[in-house]
Design an enzyme around this catalytic site. Structure first.
Site, PDB file in Angstrom:
ATOM      1  N   HIS A 141       0.815  -1.225   0.000  1.00  0.00           N
ATOM      2  CA  HIS A 141       0.000   0.000   0.000  1.00  0.00           C
ATOM      3  C   HIS A 141       0.842   1.265   0.000  1.00  0.00           C
ATOM      4  O   HIS A 141       0.303   2.366  -0.087  1.00  0.00           O
ATOM      5  CB  HIS A 141      -1.013  -0.007   1.158  1.00  0.00           C
ATOM      6  CG  HIS A 141      -0.464   0.425   2.483  1.00  0.00           C
ATOM      7  ND1 HIS A 141      -0.114  -0.451   3.477  1.00  0.00           N
ATOM      8  CD2 HIS A 141      -0.223   1.645   2.995  1.00  0.00           C
ATOM      9  CE1 HIS A 141       0.319   0.229   4.535  1.00  0.00           C
ATOM     10  NE2 HIS A 141       0.257   1.507   4.264  1.00  0.00           N
TER      11      HIS A 141
ATOM     12  N   ASP B 213      -0.537  -7.478   1.626  1.00  0.00           N
ATOM     13  CA  ASP B 213       0.063  -6.147   1.713  1.00  0.00           C
ATOM     14  C   ASP B 213       1.576  -6.245   1.893  1.00  0.00           C
ATOM     15  O   ASP B 213       2.109  -5.908   2.947  1.00  0.00           O
ATOM     16  CB  ASP B 213      -0.594  -5.353   2.856  1.00  0.00           C
ATOM     17  CG  ASP B 213      -0.260  -3.875   2.787  1.00  0.00           C
ATOM     18  OD1 ASP B 213       0.345  -3.445   1.779  1.00  0.00           O
ATOM     19  OD2 ASP B 213      -0.590  -3.153   3.752  1.00  0.00           O
TER      20      ASP B 213
ATOM     21  N   SER C 201       4.236   2.025   8.249  1.00  0.00           N
ATOM     22  CA  SER C 201       3.852   1.019   7.269  1.00  0.00           C
ATOM     23  C   SER C 201       5.044   0.482   6.498  1.00  0.00           C
ATOM     24  O   SER C 201       5.944   1.227   6.136  1.00  0.00           O
ATOM     25  CB  SER C 201       2.890   1.613   6.239  1.00  0.00           C
ATOM     26  OG  SER C 201       1.606   1.616   6.753  1.00  0.00           O
ATOM     27  N   GLY C 202       4.987  -0.805   6.226  1.00  0.00           N
ATOM     28  CA  GLY C 202       6.052  -1.429   5.447  1.00  0.00           C
ATOM     29  C   GLY C 202       7.215  -1.900   6.299  1.00  0.00           C
ATOM     30  O   GLY C 202       8.013  -2.726   5.873  1.00  0.00           O
TER      31      GLY C 202
END
Ligand code: ARG
Length: 275
Positions: A89, A134, A224-225
């Protein structure tokens, strides 16, 4: 790609801070710039030890040497010397991409000694459509030879216990990205428990972590990530999750949701081999 507006799954913070896992990379990049230009500490007169990642403390230089920051406003981990594992994402699409700068080897993003390498391409998980899957790989223009990689879990054996999370993301909901890497620990939350606040949970593809009763510790926007990891039986770090999403940050009753790396280990390996 169609991205239905499901931001309510992620957060209730103001729109410009809303970096849902479906958020376009453009939005993330914009927020990253803002965040990096204004690295004001979140200190309050009487700091709540739980609200300060959220609920964390500064990581030491070299503590998590596999941890990287992507200029799109995401975290990541060194899967190989020239491939970063991160979240799908964080990007609009797969394909050639020389526009991402990866910062590695420093807890301080402004450390003059930090390693900075450009990307050459991005590969989002095959079939990624904003629901589960994701994860993404970012290929680097040159290998980072002097930093260790982070091994990924390829069985569910480590999908339990206590996990470490780390990132340069917000230290509270609606907060700001950080100049210095922060870390925290969160306990595993089983699928049945996690399904209650998150009926949309995809149990095989996502793993939950956080303090169900109290909240207070979590990843947050721009984490995120990044990896969620723990020690394996040989006392080596092993990655079990990729920071994906959550409703707000660190709210009681709403754990963080992470891509369950073990479920995708074979796909990640395969994708990296052809990358
Ligand atoms: N989607 C967020 C990002 O883009 C990560 C949110 C994690 N949220 C949480 N409550 N654990 O950075």
């Amino acid at each position: 790609m169609s991205t239905p507006p499901l931001e309510e799954r992620n957060t209730q913070v103001p729109k410009h801070f809303m970096l849902a896992r479906r958020a376009a990379a453009v939005g993330l990049a914009g927020a990253a710039v803002v965040g990096l230009q204004t690295t004001v500490a979140q200190a309050s007169p009487r700091p709540d030890p739980r609200i300060e990642i959220v609920g964390g403390t500064p990581a030491k230089q070299g503590e998590f040497p596999f941890m990287v920051r992507l200029s799109v406003g995401c975290g990541g981990s060194l899967y190989t010397k020239d491939i970063v594992l991160t979240a799908a994402h964080c990007f609009d699409r797969s394909g050639p991409n020389t526009g991402i700068t990866v910062t590695a080897g420093a807890v301080d993003l402004q450390d003059p000694a930090a390693i900075k390498v450009k990307s050459t391409k991005v590969l989002r998980a095959p079939g990624y459509d904003g629901n589960g899957k994701d994860w993404a790989l970012v290929k680097l223009a040159k290998p980072i030879t002097n930093l260790p990689t982070l091994k990924i879990a390829d069985t569910t054996a480590y999908d339990k216990g206590r996990f470490t999370i780390a990132g340069w993301g917000h230290t509270r909901e609606g907060g700001q990205a950080q100049r210095y890497l922060r870390k925290a620990e969160v306990p595993f939350v089983d699928d049945a428990t996690c399904k209650k606040p998150y009926p949309e949970l995809i149990p095989s593809e996502e793993i939950c972590a956080g303090f169900m009763d109290t909240g207070g510790v979590d990843t947050c926007q721009q984490d995120s990530g990044g990896p969620m990891f723990r020690k394996d039986n040989a006392n080596a770090w092993i990655q079990v999750g990729v920071v994906s999403w959550g409703k707000g940050c660190a709210r009681p009753g709403y754990p963080g949701l992470y891509t369950e790396v073990s479920h995708f280990a074979a796909d990640i390996k395969k994708a990296a081999a052809t990358f």
